[in-house]
Write a protein that holds these residues in place. Structure first.
Motif, mmCIF file in Angstrom:
data_model
loop_
_atom_site.group_PDB
_atom_site.id
_atom_site.type_symbol
_atom_site.label_atom_id
_atom_site.label_comp_id
_atom_site.label_asym_id
_atom_site.label_seq_id
_atom_site.Cartn_x
_atom_site.Cartn_y
_atom_site.Cartn_z
ATOM 1 N N GLU A 118 0.845 -1.203 0.000
ATOM 2 C CA GLU A 118 0.000 0.000 0.000
ATOM 3 C C GLU A 118 0.872 1.241 0.000
ATOM 4 O O GLU A 118 1.890 1.289 0.697
ATOM 5 C CB GLU A 118 -0.907 0.011 1.240
ATOM 6 N N MET A 120 0.323 5.698 0.133
ATOM 7 C CA MET A 120 -0.659 6.587 0.749
ATOM 8 C C MET A 120 -1.486 7.354 -0.277
ATOM 9 O O MET A 120 -1.035 7.633 -1.377
ATOM 10 C CB MET A 120 0.052 7.578 1.678
ATOM 11 N N MET A 121 -2.704 7.701 0.131
ATOM 12 C CA MET A 121 -3.575 8.536 -0.706
ATOM 13 C C MET A 121 -2.993 9.934 -0.889
ATOM 14 O O MET A 121 -3.039 10.510 -1.958
ATOM 15 C CB MET A 121 -4.940 8.712 -0.012
ATOM 16 N N ALA B 136 -10.361 5.019 2.389
ATOM 17 C CA ALA B 136 -10.330 6.139 1.439
ATOM 18 C C ALA B 136 -11.633 6.935 1.497
ATOM 19 O O ALA B 136 -11.633 8.167 1.372
ATOM 20 C CB ALA B 136 -10.082 5.611 0.023
ATOM 21 N N VAL B 139 -11.462 9.443 4.197
ATOM 22 C CA VAL B 139 -10.627 10.596 3.845
ATOM 23 C C VAL B 139 -11.444 11.545 2.970
ATOM 24 O O VAL B 139 -11.452 12.764 3.170
ATOM 25 C CB VAL B 139 -9.339 10.148 3.120
ATOM 26 N N SER B 157 -4.785 9.331 8.452
ATOM 27 C CA SER B 157 -5.114 7.981 8.003
ATOM 28 C C SER B 157 -3.856 7.113 7.977
ATOM 29 O O SER B 157 -2.895 7.444 7.275
ATOM 30 C CB SER B 157 -5.711 8.112 6.599
ATOM 31 N N PRO B 158 -3.838 6.014 8.728
ATOM 32 C CA PRO B 158 -2.611 5.205 8.759
ATOM 33 C C PRO B 158 -2.526 4.240 7.587
ATOM 34 O O PRO B 158 -3.555 3.767 7.098
ATOM 35 C CB PRO B 158 -2.750 4.423 10.072
ATOM 36 N N PRO B 159 -1.314 3.923 7.137
ATOM 37 C CA PRO B 159 -1.191 2.874 6.117
ATOM 38 C C PRO B 159 -1.570 1.530 6.744
ATOM 39 O O PRO B 159 -1.307 1.295 7.920
ATOM 40 C CB PRO B 159 0.294 2.904 5.752
ATOM 41 N N GLN B 160 -2.185 0.681 5.945
ATOM 42 C CA GLN B 160 -2.616 -0.627 6.452
ATOM 43 C C GLN B 160 -1.500 -1.661 6.278
ATOM 44 O O GLN B 160 -0.639 -1.523 5.407
ATOM 45 C CB GLN B 160 -3.861 -1.079 5.709
ATOM 46 N N THR B 161 -1.567 -2.718 7.086
ATOM 47 C CA THR B 161 -0.563 -3.781 6.995
ATOM 48 C C THR B 161 -1.106 -5.040 6.351
ATOM 49 O O THR B 161 -0.336 -5.916 5.963
ATOM 50 C CB THR B 161 -0.041 -4.171 8.384
ATOM 51 N N TYR B 188 6.074 6.018 9.784
ATOM 52 C CA TYR B 188 5.254 6.918 8.963
ATOM 53 C C TYR B 188 4.269 7.697 9.833
ATOM 54 O O TYR B 188 4.124 8.922 9.706
ATOM 55 C CB TYR B 188 4.504 6.133 7.881
ATOM 56 N N LYS B 192 3.851 11.658 10.613
ATOM 57 C CA LYS B 192 2.581 12.351 10.344
ATOM 58 C C LYS B 192 2.130 13.146 11.574
ATOM 59 O O LYS B 192 1.587 14.245 11.454
ATOM 60 C CB LYS B 192 1.485 11.346 9.962
#
Lengths: 363, 431
Positions: A118, A120-121, B136, B139, B157-161, B188, B192
Motif C-alpha cells: 500500500e 498513501m492517498m 479512502a 478521507v 489515516s494510517p497505512p494498512q498492513t 510513517y 505524520k
C-alpha cells in the motif's frame, strides 16, 4: 478484458505452462519487480457471479459482495497455483481475514503466502519516500522467493517494457478525442488485458485493436472505485452512447506518465511513479483528485457525465461534481448499484439518460 | 406495542442513574460545551473538530480546544434531530448509502444555521478538521467536511498492513507497543503526527512542549488505569455493582476529555462510588444469576435493553467494548509520547476475536449477545471454542424501527433456557 474469469483462466494456463504466477488483488501494485524476478503478475478481481457458501459461513452479514467473492476464491483454493498473493487497497480487509483464517488453522495448507502493498492517498514528499521504501520492501519479498536479489538490469528492462505499453496505450487513448472515437468497452478491454499479458503481447494487443467506432452521445465516466473491467462501458453502449473518457487507471489515466528510465535506481523510479499515479479514487487532496474531471467538463465534445458507485458508501464528492457539471451545461446520471449484480436496472437508467440527451440534442 | 412505548415500559422499571456521579458527569459535558461555544462564538476562539481515532492528547497538550465529531453526532442524535439533518444531506445530493451518522457536523455546515433549535446551540465554525480512519471513503468525507466548513484538513489515516493484530495484544500494548506493528508503519505515523503538530502551531499559534505532552499522556494513562480498577471491581465482585447502560455514557463522556484533570477526577469518583457499592454489597441486580457481554458497537437505539432481563431472569450485562478498549487499547507508556500515541492508531485492537472472548471470560460471562451486523463465522468459532453461548438478535443498532420487544424477549428467554442455563449446569457439575 472479461474480468476475473478471463484473468483467472489465463493465470491457470500460465501456471499449467510452468510459469510462476503472482496473483495481485488490488490496485497499483508495481509489476516491474514481479516480472524482473522471473514471475508473472496476474490481477484477480472479485467475480460476483459465483455463489459464496464458504464465505457466507465465515463472514458477517454486513460483509460486502466483493469481500465475499474474494474470500470464496481464496478458501476454495482457486489461487493455489500462485507462488504469492499480493493484496493492495481496497482489499486490506480480505488480507486480514485470510491471515486470521490461516492463524486459526481454518485455511488449507495449499493457500499461498500473502504480501500486502500500500502507498498513501495523500501526495507529498513524505508520501513519495514512503512509496519508494514500500516498493523496495516489495522487491525484497519477491527476491526472497528465490533467495537472490532481483537483477538491476532486469528491472531496468521491465521499466522500459512498461513504458512501451504506456506509449501504445497513449496513442490509443488519443483516438478517443476524435470524431471517430472507438467504443469505450473495446479500449477498456484492450488496456485491461495487461492484467495477465506480458508487456510485448500487451503492446501487440493494443496496437492491433481494430475497435469499431462508438455511436451516440459522448460521455465521461466517473467511478467511485477502480473499474477493472468494461461492464459499465458495455451497458452505456447498449443504451446508445459511448464513453470517451473515464477517471480510471484502466482507462484515461492508464498512460498518464512514464516511469523514469536510466536513473540507476529503478526501484526508486517505480516507487515515485506509484506515488504520482495513484488511482484518482485514492488521491488526496481533492483539488488533485478532481482536476482531470474539471478538464473534461470544459471539453466541447463531451455530452454528459455518468457517475458510478458500485458501493454506495462512496460519493462524498459527487454532489459538488454534479453541480460543476450542471454549471458547465453537462447533464449527469448517477448509478448507485453494482452493474455486475443489477445489469438490467443499470441499463434501464442509462437508456433513459441517453434518451434525455438525445432529446436535448434534437431540441 | 410501539417502539416508544416499549422503551418507556423498559425505562420505567429502572432508575436512569444509580451512581451519584453519573448526572454530574453528564452535566459537566454540557457545561464544558456551553463554555467552549461561548468562547468561540463570542470571543472568536479557535477550536478543532476531530475524529475519535485521532491523538486528542496532542491537542490537549497544546491547549487547543477540540470537539470530537462522533461525540457531536451523538449529541445531535440524542436530541432526535438526526432525521432532519439526514434529510438535508439527501436534499443536497448525498446518497443515502453514505455513512451518515458521522456526517452530522457536515450536515450542520450545509444547514447554515437554518434549524430553529439546533442541539446545544449548534456546532460553531471550527478552524480545522482532523480525520483519522484509514479507509479512502473516510478521507474523502473528511475533505468534504473541511471544504464545507471552509477550514484546513489534516488526515492522519494510517497505512494498512493487511495483517491481523498479534494475538493477546492487550498484554503488551501499554509498554511493548513497538512490537505490535511494523516499524515502517509506525515511522510513517510518527512523522505524520509531527507534521500535524507543526500544522497546529501554524493554525492555532500554539506552542508544543514535549514535557507537557508527557504530562497529558500521563494523566490519560492514569485515567485508564483507574478504569482498569473499575473493571477489576466488576470482574471480582460477587455481583455487578453498576449497570452497563449507565457505564456506557460515563465512560464515553470521560474518554472524550482524556488527558485533562477533570477526566482523571471523574474516573476516580466513578471508581470510588462503584467500590463503595461493592463494599456495601449494593448490586444493580440483587437476584443476579446470569452475566452477559455485549459484542460490537452498543445498542444505542435502546440502551434500556441491557436492564430488561434483570427482574425476569436475573440477567445482567457486565461487559462491552467501550470500557475494555479504553483500558486495553488506549494507554501508551514510554519516553517518546508522540511515537507512543502513533502506535495506538497503528495497532488498535477493536474487534479482535481473541480479545472479545478473553474479556467475556474474565468478566465471568455466561453468554454473549449481539446483533447480526457484529457477528462473523470466525467470531462464532472463537466463542464456541471458548464455550461461550452466542445470541444474535435481528435488529439494527441505531434504527429504532427494527425494535420488536416481544421477539427480543422471547429470543433472550429461549437463549437462557436452552443454552446458558445448561452450560451453567455443566460447569457446576464440573463437566
Amino acid at each position: 478484458m472479461a474480468g476475473k474469469s478471463t484473468a483467472m483462466e489465463e493465470a491457470r494456463k500460465l501456471a499449467a505452462a510452468g510459469k510462476r504466477v503472482v496473483a495481485i488483488i488490488g490496485w497499483r501494485v508495481p509489476t516491474e519487480p514481479v516480472r524482473a524476478a522471473g514471475l508473472r503478475p496476474v490481477h484477480i478481481a472479485p467475480d460476483l457471479s459465483q455463489p459464496t457458501p464458504d464465505a457466507d459461513e465465515l463472514l458477517s452479514a454486513e460483509a460486502k459482495p466483493p469481500l465475499r467473492a474474494l474470500i470464496q476464491t481464496l478458501v476454495s483454493g482457486d489461487l493455489d497455483f500462485a507462488e504469492l498473493i499480493v493484496f493492495a487497497p481496497p482489499f486490506a480487509p480480505v488480507s486480514v481475514q485470510l491471515e486470521d483464517l490461516r492463524r486459526m488453522g481454518l485455511l488449507r495448507e495449499s493457500v499461498p503466502p500473502t504480501y500486502y502493498f500500500e502507498t498513501m492517498m495523500l501526495r507529498g514528499e513524505r508520501q513519495r519516500q514512503f512509496a519508494i521504501e514500500r516498493t523496495r520492501a516489495f522487491a525484497r519479498r519477491l527476491a526472497a522467493l528465490d533467495g537472490q536479489p532481483i537483477p538491476g538490469k532486469a528491472l531496468e528492462a521491465e521499466v522500459v517494457a512498461s513504458n512501451a505499453v504506456r506509449r501504445s496505450a497513449l496513442a490509443l487513448l488519443e483516438t478517443r478525442g476524435t470524431t471517430s472515437a472507438p467504443k469505450g468497452s473495446a479500449v477498456m478491454d484492450a488496456l485491461g488485458a495487461g492484467d495477465w499479458l506480458a508487456p510485448a503481447d500487451h503492446v501487440a494487443t493494443i496496437e492491433g485493436l481494430g475497435a469499431p467506432t462508438g455511436n451516440g452521445p459522448r460521455l465521461v465516466l466517473v467511478s467511485s472505485s477502480v473499474l477493472g473491467n468494461s461492464r459499465v462501458h458495455g451497458l452505456v453502449e447498449e443504451a446508445g452512447a459511448n464513453i470517451v473518457a473515464e477517471d480510471d487507471i484502466y482507462g484515461s489515466h492508464f498512460a498518464t506518465e512514464e516511469i523514469a528510465e536510466g536513473t540507476g535506481d529503478p526501484l526508486e523510479a517505480i516507487g515515485s511513479f506509484i506515488h504520482d499515479n495513484q488511482p484518482m479514487q485514492r488521491t488526496s487532496p481533492p483539488e488533485l483528485r478532481r482536476a482531470w474531471y474539471h478538464e473534461q467538463l470544459r471539453r466541447a465534445d463531451v455530452d454528459g457525465v455518468v457517475f458510478y458507485a458500485e458501493d454506495p458508501i462512496w460519493g462524498w464528492d459527487v454532489p459538488a461534481m454534479r453541480a460543476a457539471a450542471a454549471a458547465a451545461g453537462k447533464p449527469t446520471t448517477t448509478l448507485l448499484l453494482d452493474v455486475q449484480l443489477k445489469p438490467e436496472k443499470a441499463l434501464a437508467q442509462l437508456s433513459e439518460f441517453v434518451r434525455s440527451l438525445a432529446g436535448e440534442t434534437n431540441a | 406495542m410501539s417502539t416508544t412505548e416499549a422503551k418507556s415500559a423498559a425505562a420505567r422499571k429502572k432508575p436512569r442513574f444509580e451512581l451519584e456521579c453519573s448526572p454530574q458527569i453528564r452535566g459537566y459535558q454540557k457545561q464544558w460545551y456551553a463554555d467552549l461555544r461561548q468562547r468561540v462564538v463570542e470571543g472568536g476562539e479557535k477550536f478543532a473538530l476531530t475524529e475519535a481515532m485521532t491523538p486528542h492528547e496532542i491537542l490537549e497538550a497544546m491547549d487547543i480546544p477540540f470537539v470530537t465529531n462522533e461525540w457531536w453526532s451523538g449529541i445531535v442524535t440524542a436530541h432526535r434531530q438526526s432525521p432532519y439533518y439526514f434529510d438535508l444531506l439527501e436534499e443536497k445530493g448525498f446518497s443515502p448509502g453514505l455513512e451518515r451518522y458521522c456526517a452530522l457536523s457536515l450536515a450542520g455546515a450545509l444547514d447554515k444555521g437554518a434549524h430553529p433549535e439546533p442541539a446545544w446551540g449548534g456546532l460553531p465554525q471550527p478552524s480545522l478538521f482532523v480525520q483519522g480512519m484509514p479507509e479512502a471513503t473516510r478521507v474523502e468525507f473528511g475533505e468534504r467536511n473541511a471544504i464545507e466548513h471552509g477550514v484546513p484538513f489534516i488526515s492522519l489515516s494510517p497505512p494498512q498492513t493487511g495483517q491481523p493484530m498479534p494475538l493477546r495484544w492487550w498484554e503488551v500494548a501499554r509498554h511493548g507497543w513497538e512490537a505490535l506493528c511494523p516499524t515502517w508503519q509506525l515511522d510513517y505515523m510518527t512523522d505524520k503526527f509531527w507534521d500535524m503538530i507543526h500544522q497546529l502551531e501554524d493554525i492555532f499559534g500554539a506552542g508544543f512542549d514535549m514535557d507537557r505532552l508527557r504530562e497529558v499522556n500521563g494523566i490519560s494513562n492514569q485515567q485508564q488505569a483507574v478504569f482498569e480498577e473499575v473493571r477489576d471491581l466488576i470482574i471480582t465482585a460477587p455481583k455487578a455493582p453498576v449497570a452497563l447502560s449507565e457505564m456506557l455514557g460515563n465512560v464515553m463522556a470521560i474518554q472524550w476529555q482524556r488527558g485533562t484533570p477533570w477526566a482523571l477526577e471523574a474516573a476516580i469518583q466513578l471508581r470510588d462510588e462503584i467500590k463503595a457499592r461493592v463494599d456495601a454489597e449494593k448490586w444493580t441486580c440483587p437476584n443476579e444469576k446470569y452475566r452477559f457481554a455485549w459484542v460490537g458497537p452498543g445498542l444505542w437505539q435502546n440502551t434500556a435493553f441491557y436492564r430488561m432481563f434483570e427482574d425476569s431472569h436475573g440477567a445482567v450485562f457486565v461487559q462491552s467494548m467501550y470500557m475494555s478498549l479504553a483500558i486495553d487499547g488506549y494507554p501508551r507508556y514510554g519516553a517518546d509520547p508522540v511515537r507512543a500515541l502513533a502506535s495506538r492508531y497503528c495497532a488498535f485492537g477493536i474487534g479482535t476475536l481473541d480479545w472479545q472472548a478473553h474479556e467475556a471470560l474474565t468478566h465471568r460471562c455466561d453468554g454473549i449477545v449481539t446483533v447480526k451486523s457484529s457477528v462473523s463465522g470466525l467470531l462464532r468459532k472463537v466463542l464456541a471454542d471458548a464455550d461461550l453461548p452466542l445470541l444474535v438478535l435481528d435488529i439494527d443498532l441505531v434504527d429504532a424501527r427494527t425494535w420488536d420487544e416481544k421477539a427480543v424477549q422471547e429470543a433472550m428467554g429461549r437463549f437462557i433456557e436452552d443454552e446458558v442455563e445448561p452450560r451453567r449446569q455443566r460447569r457446576l457439575a464440573g463437566v
